[in-house]
Design an enzyme around this catalytic site. Structure first.
Site, PDB file in Angstrom:
ATOM      1  CB  CYS A   1     -52.347  22.207   7.212  1.00 26.78           C
ATOM      2  SG  CYS A   1     -53.678  21.006   7.381  1.00 26.78           S
TER       3      CYS A   1
ATOM      4  CB  CYS B   1     -50.335  19.550   9.191  1.00 28.85           C
ATOM      5  SG  CYS B   1     -50.525  18.734   7.579  1.00 28.85           S
TER       6      CYS B   1
ATOM      7  CG  ASN C   1     -68.155  18.086   3.681  1.00 27.40           C
ATOM      8  OD1 ASN C   1     -69.109  17.483   3.192  1.00 27.40           O
ATOM      9  ND2 ASN C   1     -68.164  18.556   4.923  1.00 27.40           N
TER      10      ASN C   1
ATOM     11  N   GLY D   1     -69.141  22.354   1.721  1.00 26.44           N
ATOM     12  CA  GLY D   1     -69.039  22.493   3.172  1.00 26.44           C
ATOM     13  C   GLY D   1     -67.651  22.270   3.735  1.00 26.44           C
TER      14      GLY D   1
ATOM     15  CG  HIS E   1     -61.798  16.566   7.368  1.00 28.52           C
ATOM     16  ND1 HIS E   1     -61.230  17.583   6.632  1.00 28.52           N
ATOM     17  CD2 HIS E   1     -63.081  16.935   7.579  1.00 28.52           C
ATOM     18  CE1 HIS E   1     -62.128  18.523   6.429  1.00 28.52           C
ATOM     19  NE2 HIS E   1     -63.270  18.156   6.986  1.00 28.52           N
TER      20      HIS E   1
HETATM   21  P1  5GP Z   1     -65.345  20.383   7.161  1.00 28.47           P
HETATM   22  O1  5GP Z   1     -66.388  21.467   7.343  1.00 28.47           O
HETATM   23  O2  5GP Z   1     -64.089  20.925   6.536  1.00 28.47           O
HETATM   24  O3  5GP Z   1     -65.853  19.149   6.477  1.00 28.47           O
HETATM   25  O4  5GP Z   1     -64.994  19.889   8.622  1.00 28.47           O
HETATM   26  C1  5GP Z   1     -64.066  20.504   9.438  1.00 28.47           C
HETATM   27  C2  5GP Z   1     -64.381  20.084  10.841  1.00 28.47           C
HETATM   28  O5  5GP Z   1     -63.272  20.402  11.661  1.00 28.47           O
HETATM   29  C3  5GP Z   1     -65.584  20.819  11.439  1.00 28.47           C
HETATM   30  O6  5GP Z   1     -66.582  19.867  11.816  1.00 28.47           O
HETATM   31  C4  5GP Z   1     -64.996  21.560  12.642  1.00 28.47           C
HETATM   32  O7  5GP Z   1     -65.857  21.562  13.758  1.00 28.47           O
HETATM   33  C5  5GP Z   1     -63.728  20.781  12.920  1.00 28.47           C
HETATM   34  N1  5GP Z   1     -62.671  21.570  13.516  1.00 28.47           N
HETATM   35  C6  5GP Z   1     -62.258  22.807  13.127  1.00 28.47           C
HETATM   36  N2  5GP Z   1     -61.237  23.226  13.890  1.00 28.47           N
HETATM   37  C7  5GP Z   1     -60.999  22.229  14.792  1.00 28.47           C
HETATM   38  C8  5GP Z   1     -60.052  22.088  15.853  1.00 28.47           C
HETATM   39  O8  5GP Z   1     -59.216  22.946  16.121  1.00 28.47           O
HETATM   40  N3  5GP Z   1     -60.101  20.929  16.563  1.00 28.47           N
HETATM   41  C9  5GP Z   1     -61.019  19.936  16.291  1.00 28.47           C
HETATM   42  N4  5GP Z   1     -60.980  18.850  17.068  1.00 28.47           N
HETATM   43  N5  5GP Z   1     -61.910  20.041  15.284  1.00 28.47           N
HETATM   44  C10 5GP Z   1     -61.905  21.180  14.555  1.00 28.47           C
HETATM   45 ZN    ZN Z   2     -52.553  19.169   6.612  1.00 27.37          ZN
END
Ligand code: 5GP
Ligand code: ZN
Length: 113
Positions: free
Chosen positions: A5, A8, A86, A92, A99
């Site tokens: 993950c 994680c 989400n 999304g 998160h």
């Molecule tokens: P989701 O689309 O799952 O609601 O949000 C995932 C978020 O994680 C996205 O806004 C994406 O930009 C962010 N994200 C993905 N990989 C990384 C990373 O390696 N570091 C950080 N700081 N954010 C990340």
């Molecule tokens: Zn995790």
């Protein structure tokens, strides 16, 4: 902790991040691809795949996520902001560790796309 993950690994420090807050339950860091001047992610340290995985045992930490999110927004100088959590790919979700996005610093449209 879940082996493969991304979030994680960020909690463990295996992947770097711009950390804003950490305590025994939650961890917050700036989103790598900000959609607004403030775009922070706040996550439980316990690996939960998303809102669908929340049970009674997680209720205290879920409340803390929201309380700390408001504190972080305040420290970022924002009184007006949006919290987004989400659940599932169609909604999304791309990272399957629960998160909450804390988004603000510009006017936000509604409804979301
Ligand atoms: P989701 O689309 O799952 O609601 O949000 C995932 C978020 O994680 C996205 O806004 C994406 O930009 C962010 N994200 C993905 N990989 C990384 C990373 O390696 N570091 C950080 N700081 N954010 C990340
Ligand atoms: Zn995790």
């Amino acid at each position: 902790m879940s082996e493969n993950c991304l979030f994680c690994k960020i909690i463990k420090g295996e992947i770097p991040c711009d950390k804003l807050y950490e305590d025994e339950d939650v961890f917050a860091f700036r989103d790598i691809a900000p959609q607004a001047p403030m775009h922070v992610l706040i996550i439980p340290k316990e690996h939960l795949r998303g809102p669908e995985a929340v049970g009674e045992a997680n209720e205290r930490v879920m409340g803390k996520l929201m309380r700390v999110a408001n504190e972080i927004a305040g420290k970022e100088g924002q009184t007006d902001y949006r919290l987004v959590c989400n659940n599932g790919a169609v909604a999304g979700q791309t990272v399957f560790h629960l998160h909450m996005h804390i988004i603000g610093g510009r006017p936000l449209g509604w409804p979301p796309g």
